[in-house]
Structures are given as C-alpha cells and as structure tokens.
Write an enzyme that holds these catalytic residues in place. Structure first.
Site, short mmCIF file in Angstrom:
data_model
loop_
_atom_site.label_atom_id
_atom_site.label_comp_id
_atom_site.label_asym_id
_atom_site.label_seq_id
_atom_site.Cartn_x
_atom_site.Cartn_y
_atom_site.Cartn_z
N ALA A 1 9.98 2.14 -2.07
CA ALA A 1 9.91 2.98 -3.28
C ALA A 1 11.15 3.86 -3.38
O ALA A 1 11.72 4.03 -4.46
CB ALA A 1 8.64 3.82 -3.25
N ALA B 1 0.83 -1.21 0.00
CA ALA B 1 0.00 0.00 0.00
C ALA B 1 0.86 1.26 0.00
O ALA B 1 1.82 1.36 0.76
CB ALA B 1 -0.92 0.01 1.22
N VAL C 1 6.92 1.17 5.35
CA VAL C 1 7.84 0.24 4.68
C VAL C 1 7.73 0.38 3.16
O VAL C 1 8.75 0.34 2.46
CB VAL C 1 7.58 -1.22 5.14
CG1 VAL C 1 8.49 -2.19 4.41
CG2 VAL C 1 7.80 -1.34 6.65
N CYS C 2 6.54 0.58 2.65
CA CYS C 2 6.38 0.76 1.19
C CYS C 2 7.04 2.05 0.72
O CYS C 2 7.63 2.10 -0.36
CB CYS C 2 4.90 0.74 0.81
SG CYS C 2 4.15 -0.88 1.09
N THR C 3 6.98 3.08 1.55
CA THR C 3 7.66 4.33 1.21
C THR C 3 9.16 4.12 1.16
O THR C 3 9.83 4.58 0.23
CB THR C 3 7.28 5.44 2.22
OG1 THR C 3 5.85 5.62 2.16
CG2 THR C 3 7.99 6.74 1.94
#
Length: 164
Positions: free
Chosen positions: A60, A50, A55-57
């Site tokens: 990326a 998401a 963690v996704c940030t």
C-alpha cells in the site's frame, strides 16, 4: 501418470486483452466507485490479501509512493481486499493512502477477477492494469516482491501512455 499432469491450475476468468469485470463498491473516500465510470483513463486495480499485514502494508505504501507518477500518466489506483469497509478505512488512514480502497468481505469482486486462492480462500496479490477503454493490458502476480511488483505496474502504465 506423467509428472506434468499431477497439478491442475484452473484457467483464469480474466485474461489479457479481455474486458475488465465491472463492479460497484463504497471506497475508503466515502464515495461509490463503479469501475466502468473510470473509462477514459488507465486504472491500476490491485488486490491484496489483508490489511495491516506487513507485506500488504508495504505494498500500500509503495503504491502511495508511485501515485504521483501514475496520476501524471493519467491513471487511477484502486486497492481491494476482502477486509470490511471499516478495516479498509482504518488501513487507508494508517498507510496514508491517497487513492481509494475497497472492502470486499464477500469476495465477490475478488472472485470476479479470479484472484482467490482455491484452497486457502484468501485473496492473491494480483494487480490488473486496465486501459482507458476498460481492457486488461497487464496482470502482475507477486506475493512477496511488492516493490518490484509496483515498479512493473508503473512500467506497464508508461507503456500504455506511449502507445496511446
């Protein structure tokens, strides 16, 4: 019942040395992307749960940091989550992503790559390294160790370049 039979994990739909499932989607760069149109160069296709989560940030941004090295090896990077297109656009802008991202709110692409957690209905953090002929040569699954995850992906692309 023996302990080894208590859990059943479904066989993945995609495996190493199999053709990468094709898809077409609108990217955060405003272009339609068809995976098969990228043949002729390696592709790093990463799925993340998401946008805007910590963690996704990080992930990326790590792919953004690795982008010059991956592009020098001839690779294209594409990020996919089940967020909407607009959320992906906002996320790409917030993280400074210079690679295309794709929103997959119906999870059709994610299901095609078998990266949806069966019970949670969320996308797993899985990256596929696809060679220039469209064959999957690496599958990496790390839910939390994203820096290590990206380093392993870079090594896999380097291996493709030296084997090529």
């Amino acid at each position: 019942m023996p302990a080894e039979h208590l859990w059943s994990v479904p066989a993945p739909m995609v495996t190493l040395d199999a053709p990468a499932p094709d898809f077409e989607a609108l990217t955060t760069q405003g272009q339609r992307l068809r995976l098969s149109a990228l043949r002729g160069r390696p592709v790093v296709l990463f799925f993340f749960p998401a946008a805007f989560t910590p963690v996704c940030t990080q992930e990326a941004k790590h792919f953004g940091e690795a982008l010059p090295q991956l592009r020098a090896l001839g690779a294209e990077v594409v990020g996919v989550s089940t967020d909407t297109h607009q959320v992906q656009c906002d996320f790409a802008a917030a993280t400074g992503a210079e690679y295309p991202m794709v929103g997959d709110p119906s999870a059709g692409i994610a299901r095609g790559y078998d990266v949806v957690w069966p019970l949670l209905k969320r996308v797993q953090r899985v990256t596929f390294v696809i060679d220039a002929r469209g064959i999957i040569r690496g599958i990496f699954h790390h839910e939390l160790r994203v820096e290590h995850h990206v380093r392993m992906v870079v090594r896999a692309v380097q291996s493709l370049a030296t084997a090529g």
